[in-house]
Design an enzyme around this catalytic site. Structure first.
Site, mmCIF file in Angstrom:
data_model
loop_
_atom_site.group_PDB
_atom_site.id
_atom_site.type_symbol
_atom_site.label_atom_id
_atom_site.label_comp_id
_atom_site.label_asym_id
_atom_site.label_seq_id
_atom_site.Cartn_x
_atom_site.Cartn_y
_atom_site.Cartn_z
ATOM 1 N N ASP A 104 0.222 -5.522 2.677
ATOM 2 C CA ASP A 104 -0.072 -6.518 1.645
ATOM 3 C C ASP A 104 -1.286 -6.157 0.784
ATOM 4 O O ASP A 104 -2.386 -6.677 0.968
ATOM 5 C CB ASP A 104 -0.268 -7.902 2.265
ATOM 6 N N ASP A 137 -7.933 -7.922 0.522
ATOM 7 C CA ASP A 137 -7.691 -9.060 1.414
ATOM 8 C C ASP A 137 -7.540 -8.548 2.840
ATOM 9 O O ASP A 137 -6.582 -8.863 3.540
ATOM 10 C CB ASP A 137 -6.435 -9.809 0.962
#
Length: 328
Positions: free
Chosen positions: A217, A201
């Site tokens: 993340d 991502d």
């Protein structure tokens, strides 16, 4: 516990404080919630004035083995001097459990927002992505999935079919646009790409800038083609995207070889993300945080726009992919 019906309403501040206290951490500040809909993430300061982030994972999204693979990848990256936010170990364990909630503690890493239109910063990100993928190629995830049509398109299509959120008068047109988009992606999708472990991502919001990039993340880390970690950084018109991609690839190839044939996967991957993101919102609708933060999902205008977006993306897939200058 049903994943789609789960909410974090039982995760009270006292529960969080108790979970941290069990690991020897005494919170000396309030718990500041950070922007995360999928999990619950809080920043705090301990009694020694050290800043941390605690992340409580949404139950049943990832198994313990899958979360541990994410942690192991992050720790390998740190060992290879790639700047990522990696979990802190307590008695050798990075994945902790309290009252049925899996959680992990990370050092709080500050920084400015990555400037996606800054070529110097883009070059640095490309260089570190090359290093990240150098580590990613050492082994594959065993428990975490590989990017593919079933997870990103076929399963969401089944969800759309049964969805009550889609206004009945617009559903047929929306499903038709979805089917056309799936057909267009399928026609251009390739299964012969080299698979490696990815950030998964890697967009500008998951990169901080502190005299260099800091990647955060890894929750969506999975196996897939290298281009998945590059294409979301591109912005602007085709000429700007071409210059950005060439900058990234040139820096990337200082550490990792890049197969330029994967550029043809950019628009299929974009389409897959559009469909997958919408399905994610619908799967999480029972969580009160989602109707509160995405109220437009119940409006007709939203579904008209989504239908138009899917139709437009299907047309884009009929066009030639982004072309690099001949030197590539």
């Amino acid at each position: 516990m049903n994943n789609s019906a789960f909410t974090f309403q039982t995760l009270h501040p006292d529960t969080i404080m108790d979970a941290l206290f069990e690991q020897g951490i005494r919170v000396d500040s309030g718990l500041t919630p950070l922007n995360s809909y999928e999990n619950r993430v809080y920043q705090f300061q301990d009694e020694d004035r050290r800043r941390f982030v605690v992340k409580f994972y949404r139950p049943e999204r990832w198994t313990a083995d899958q979360i541990l693979e994410e942690h192991q990848f992050a720790l390998q990256l740190v060992n290879d001097e790639v700047p990522v936010a990696a979990p802190v170990a307590f008695n050798g364990q990075t994945l902790l459990n309290h009252q049925g909630f899996y959680f992990a503690v990370f050092p709080s890493v500050g920084g400015r927002q990555f400037e996606a239109d800054n070529i110097d910063q883009m070059e640095a990100v490309g260089r570190y992505l090359g290093r990240m993928h150098q580590t990613g190629r050492k082994q594959l995830f065993i428990h975490r999935p590989t990017i593919g049509l079933n997870e990103y398109l076929i399963e969401p299509r089944k969800l759309f079919e049964d969805a009550t959120l889609i206004p009945s008068g617009l559903k047929a047109a929306f499903l038709k646009a979805t089917d056309e988009l799936i057909a267009a992606v399928t026609a251009h999708w390739r299964e012969d790409f080299t698979v490696l472990r990815l950030h998964g991502d890697c967009h500008a919001g998951n990169i901080l800038w502190r005299d260099g990039p800091m990647f955060v993340d890894l929750d969506d880390a999975r196996n897939g083609p290298a281009i998945q970690d590059l294409w979301m950084l591109l912005n602007g018109d085709k000429a700007e995207q071409r210059m950005q991609l060439e900058t990234i690839i040139e820096a990337y190839e200082e550490f990792s070889e890049f197969d330029t044939a994967e550029i043809g996967l950019i628009e299929p991957l974009r389409a897959m993300r559009l469909v997958y993101y919408l399905a994610w919102l619908m799967r999480r609708w029972a969580d009160p945080a989602f109707p509160k933060n995405f109220p437009w999902l119940t409006g007709e205008d939203y579904w008209l726009r989504q239908t138009a977006t899917f139709i437009e993306q299907a047309k884009v897939l009929q066009e030639p992919p982004l072309q690099l200058t001949p030197m590539y």
